[in-house]
Design a protein around this motif. Sequence first.
Motif, PDB file in Angstrom:
ATOM      1  N   GLU A 128       0.859  -1.182   0.000  1.00  0.00           N
ATOM      2  CA  GLU A 128       0.000   0.000   0.000  1.00  0.00           C
ATOM      3  C   GLU A 128       0.891   1.225   0.000  1.00  0.00           C
ATOM      4  O   GLU A 128       1.923   1.241   0.684  1.00  0.00           O
ATOM      5  N   ILE A 129       0.508   2.221  -0.768  1.00  0.00           N
ATOM      6  CA  ILE A 129       1.315   3.441  -0.855  1.00  0.00           C
ATOM      7  C   ILE A 129       1.447   4.081   0.525  1.00  0.00           C
ATOM      8  O   ILE A 129       0.460   4.283   1.226  1.00  0.00           O
ATOM      9  N   GLY A 130       2.680   4.368   0.917  1.00  0.00           N
ATOM     10  CA  GLY A 130       2.947   5.011   2.192  1.00  0.00           C
ATOM     11  C   GLY A 130       2.978   4.078   3.379  1.00  0.00           C
ATOM     12  O   GLY A 130       3.223   4.524   4.509  1.00  0.00           O
ATOM     13  N   LYS A 131       2.761   2.757   3.167  1.00  0.00           N
ATOM     14  CA  LYS A 131       2.764   1.805   4.276  1.00  0.00           C
ATOM     15  C   LYS A 131       3.863   0.765   4.065  1.00  0.00           C
ATOM     16  O   LYS A 131       4.110   0.328   2.950  1.00  0.00           O
ATOM     17  N   GLU A 132       4.473   0.366   5.167  1.00  0.00           N
ATOM     18  CA  GLU A 132       5.606  -0.552   5.105  1.00  0.00           C
ATOM     19  C   GLU A 132       5.131  -2.006   5.070  1.00  0.00           C
ATOM     20  O   GLU A 132       4.217  -2.394   5.797  1.00  0.00           O
ATOM     21  N   SER A 133       5.777  -2.808   4.214  1.00  0.00           N
ATOM     22  CA  SER A 133       5.490  -4.240   4.108  1.00  0.00           C
ATOM     23  C   SER A 133       6.788  -5.024   4.250  1.00  0.00           C
ATOM     24  O   SER A 133       7.858  -4.550   3.869  1.00  0.00           O
ATOM     25  N   LEU A 134       6.661  -6.239   4.799  1.00  0.00           N
ATOM     26  CA  LEU A 134       7.796  -7.146   4.861  1.00  0.00           C
ATOM     27  C   LEU A 134       7.824  -7.973   3.584  1.00  0.00           C
ATOM     28  O   LEU A 134       6.847  -8.630   3.229  1.00  0.00           O
ATOM     29  N   VAL A 135       8.947  -7.950   2.889  1.00  0.00           N
ATOM     30  CA  VAL A 135       9.109  -8.663   1.620  1.00  0.00           C
ATOM     31  C   VAL A 135      10.082  -9.811   1.839  1.00  0.00           C
ATOM     32  O   VAL A 135      11.160  -9.631   2.421  1.00  0.00           O
ATOM     33  N   THR A 136       9.687 -11.012   1.376  1.00  0.00           N
ATOM     34  CA  THR A 136      10.557 -12.184   1.476  1.00  0.00           C
ATOM     35  C   THR A 136      10.715 -12.804   0.096  1.00  0.00           C
ATOM     36  O   THR A 136       9.731 -13.203  -0.534  1.00  0.00           O
ATOM     37  N   LEU A 137      11.942 -12.864  -0.375  1.00  0.00           N
ATOM     38  CA  LEU A 137      12.261 -13.496  -1.652  1.00  0.00           C
ATOM     39  C   LEU A 137      12.986 -14.801  -1.362  1.00  0.00           C
ATOM     40  O   LEU A 137      14.038 -14.807  -0.711  1.00  0.00           O
ATOM     41  N   GLN A 138      12.417 -15.915  -1.826  1.00  0.00           N
ATOM     42  CA  GLN A 138      13.028 -17.222  -1.646  1.00  0.00           C
ATOM     43  C   GLN A 138      13.679 -17.663  -2.953  1.00  0.00           C
ATOM     44  O   GLN A 138      13.059 -17.616  -4.013  1.00  0.00           O
ATOM     45  N   LEU A 139      14.945 -18.098  -2.857  1.00  0.00           N
ATOM     46  CA  LEU A 139      15.702 -18.553  -4.016  1.00  0.00           C
ATOM     47  C   LEU A 139      16.278 -19.935  -3.747  1.00  0.00           C
ATOM     48  O   LEU A 139      16.483 -20.324  -2.594  1.00  0.00           O
ATOM     49  N   ARG A 150      18.137 -23.741  -0.426  1.00  0.00           N
ATOM     50  CA  ARG A 150      17.374 -22.495  -0.509  1.00  0.00           C
ATOM     51  C   ARG A 150      18.067 -21.370   0.265  1.00  0.00           C
ATOM     52  O   ARG A 150      18.858 -21.618   1.180  1.00  0.00           O
ATOM     53  N   TYR A 151      17.706 -20.145  -0.109  1.00  0.00           N
ATOM     54  CA  TYR A 151      18.190 -18.975   0.620  1.00  0.00           C
ATOM     55  C   TYR A 151      17.112 -17.899   0.525  1.00  0.00           C
ATOM     56  O   TYR A 151      16.545 -17.657  -0.547  1.00  0.00           O
ATOM     57  N   GLY A 152      16.816 -17.279   1.668  1.00  0.00           N
ATOM     58  CA  GLY A 152      15.791 -16.244   1.703  1.00  0.00           C
ATOM     59  C   GLY A 152      16.369 -14.872   1.961  1.00  0.00           C
ATOM     60  O   GLY A 152      17.319 -14.722   2.741  1.00  0.00           O
ATOM     61  N   ILE A 153      15.811 -13.886   1.288  1.00  0.00           N
ATOM     62  CA  ILE A 153      16.195 -12.485   1.487  1.00  0.00           C
ATOM     63  C   ILE A 153      14.983 -11.738   2.013  1.00  0.00           C
ATOM     64  O   ILE A 153      13.911 -11.775   1.396  1.00  0.00           O
ATOM     65  N   LYS A 154      15.131 -11.066   3.166  1.00  0.00           N
ATOM     66  CA  LYS A 154      14.030 -10.312   3.765  1.00  0.00           C
ATOM     67  C   LYS A 154      14.399  -8.837   3.881  1.00  0.00           C
ATOM     68  O   LYS A 154      15.540  -8.488   4.179  1.00  0.00           O
ATOM     69  N   PHE A 155      13.409  -7.979   3.650  1.00  0.00           N
ATOM     70  CA  PHE A 155      13.602  -6.542   3.819  1.00  0.00           C
ATOM     71  C   PHE A 155      12.231  -5.884   3.936  1.00  0.00           C
ATOM     72  O   PHE A 155      11.190  -6.484   3.600  1.00  0.00           O
ATOM     73  N   TYR A 156      12.226  -4.661   4.418  1.00  0.00           N
ATOM     74  CA  TYR A 156      10.988  -3.879   4.497  1.00  0.00           C
ATOM     75  C   TYR A 156      10.980  -2.865   3.358  1.00  0.00           C
ATOM     76  O   TYR A 156      11.999  -2.240   3.055  1.00  0.00           O
ATOM     77  N   TYR A 157       9.811  -2.715   2.759  1.00  0.00           N
ATOM     78  CA  TYR A 157       9.695  -1.764   1.639  1.00  0.00           C
ATOM     79  C   TYR A 157       8.415  -0.948   1.791  1.00  0.00           C
ATOM     80  O   TYR A 157       7.344  -1.508   2.097  1.00  0.00           O
ATOM     81  N   THR A 158       8.539   0.357   1.558  1.00  0.00           N
ATOM     82  CA  THR A 158       7.388   1.261   1.606  1.00  0.00           C
ATOM     83  C   THR A 158       7.209   1.905   0.234  1.00  0.00           C
ATOM     84  O   THR A 158       8.030   2.741  -0.178  1.00  0.00           O
ATOM     85  N   PRO A 159       6.178   1.512  -0.514  1.00  0.00           N
ATOM     86  CA  PRO A 159       5.954   2.122  -1.836  1.00  0.00           C
ATOM     87  C   PRO A 159       5.563   3.590  -1.693  1.00  0.00           C
ATOM     88  O   PRO A 159       4.878   3.971  -0.743  1.00  0.00           O
ATOM     89  N   LYS A 160       6.002   4.376  -2.664  1.00  0.00           N
ATOM     90  CA  LYS A 160       5.665   5.798  -2.652  1.00  0.00           C
ATOM     91  C   LYS A 160       4.645   6.144  -3.734  1.00  0.00           C
ATOM     92  O   LYS A 160       3.719   6.932  -3.486  1.00  0.00           O
ATOM     93  N   ASP A 161       4.792   5.546  -4.928  1.00  0.00           N
ATOM     94  CA  ASP A 161       3.944   5.940  -6.058  1.00  0.00           C
ATOM     95  C   ASP A 161       3.052   4.824  -6.583  1.00  0.00           C
ATOM     96  O   ASP A 161       2.083   5.090  -7.287  1.00  0.00           O
ATOM     97  N   SER A 162       3.372   3.555  -6.297  1.00  0.00           N
ATOM     98  CA  SER A 162       2.642   2.454  -6.916  1.00  0.00           C
ATOM     99  C   SER A 162       2.556   1.268  -5.969  1.00  0.00           C
ATOM    100  O   SER A 162       3.491   0.995  -5.212  1.00  0.00           O
ATOM    101  N   VAL A 163       1.408   0.544  -6.006  1.00  0.00           N
ATOM    102  CA  VAL A 163       1.259  -0.668  -5.196  1.00  0.00           C
ATOM    103  C   VAL A 163       1.852  -1.878  -5.915  1.00  0.00           C
ATOM    104  O   VAL A 163       1.824  -2.986  -5.396  1.00  0.00           O
TER     105      VAL A 163
END
Length: 380
Positions: free
Chosen positions: A243-254, A322-335
């Motif tokens: 959501e624009i302006g809200k922080e989300s936890l993103v997990t990429l699994q490889l 497997r290896y996971g990458i986690k980070f927080y992302y806050t969209p500014k212009d697009s969902v």
Amino acid sequence: MNLSIPFRFTVTLLFASLSFVSCSQKEVPSDSEIRAAIYGSDQGQPVRVLGQKQINLDETPEMETLVLFQSGTSEVLAAFRRDGSSWSFLWKLEFFLQNLGEMFYDAKLKTWVPGSAPGKEKVTFSGDCLRRIVLAELPGDNFNSVFIEVLSEEPPLGLFSVPMGYRKGKKIWDGLQLKEHEELKRSKRVDFEYSNKDKSFRIFPTNPNYSQEFVFNGWEMIPNLPMQPVPSFVSFEVTPKFEIGKESLVTLQLKNRGNYVSLAYLSLSFPEAGSVRLAGETQGVRLYKKGDIVFNVIANKKIPADYSLLEVTKEGWANNFRYGIKFYYTPKDSVTPKILFRSTYKFYHEIVSIPNQFSIAPFERDQQGFPSYLLGAPTN
């Protein structure tokens, strides 16, 4: 049959929601319905259906129907889905036959010759251009992709065949990249086989000198080379959804579907104006923000970053781990923010990246000049 005229094919991928009315509740579209979907009219060259097969070709539970047919100088493999009383046209692969006609491969002569193989009938689901059609699941998929052996003719090679692969109608494997291969020049055929266990493909499977495995990394088929890791997409999760302006936890699994590597770099770039922060364990993870100094491989110099870059240093990555990458992302212009992914590793003194300039999957160059894949839609 005159083979002096150059044989040529092109592939057209159409993704459309075109629907047309079916007169009866049957399992395959009629000739006129096929012609209307492919050529925009139910009139014209007659359609000669060579075969059809019902099979699941994407994530939806409904079965799709593959139809192989000839019309005029074209040989077409098209995918349809029943939509109530009508048919939806999904995509097509079109090959121009010109005057090719029936051919078979003479293993002793190592060449393609006119006519049918002595004592053998043509495979039911094949044509003059499409010598073989293999429907198989790729890693992580519960549906089938389409792999074909297709004939082409180009000087000075003459008539030869190569594999092609399509997932949901999009090309993921282009055998024409093998035109300069020493064994293809000699044999005029790139034979391939599918491994149900590994869900991978091997070209020249009976020739130990040239046999080569290809694995799917979530975007395209990659040759599985010695000392090369193949970081492959498993999942991309966002909690809660963007959501624009809200922080989300993103997990990429490889998963590394290639070979063991002592050191690899996994890079995520964020060209849009959202904000990024690290999550949890940060060992081996570095976040570059706008204005920080990064290296540009094309300019061969250090430059200030235009946008955020998250870089992971992964040590000791074994095959199928497997290896996971986690980070927080806050969209500014697009969902649906744009996030780019690439991997690099050192091969002796050379820096090798996936994707690269030979990739057939769509890619964009990041601010460091490296080709990068665009991450798809989140899995939840």
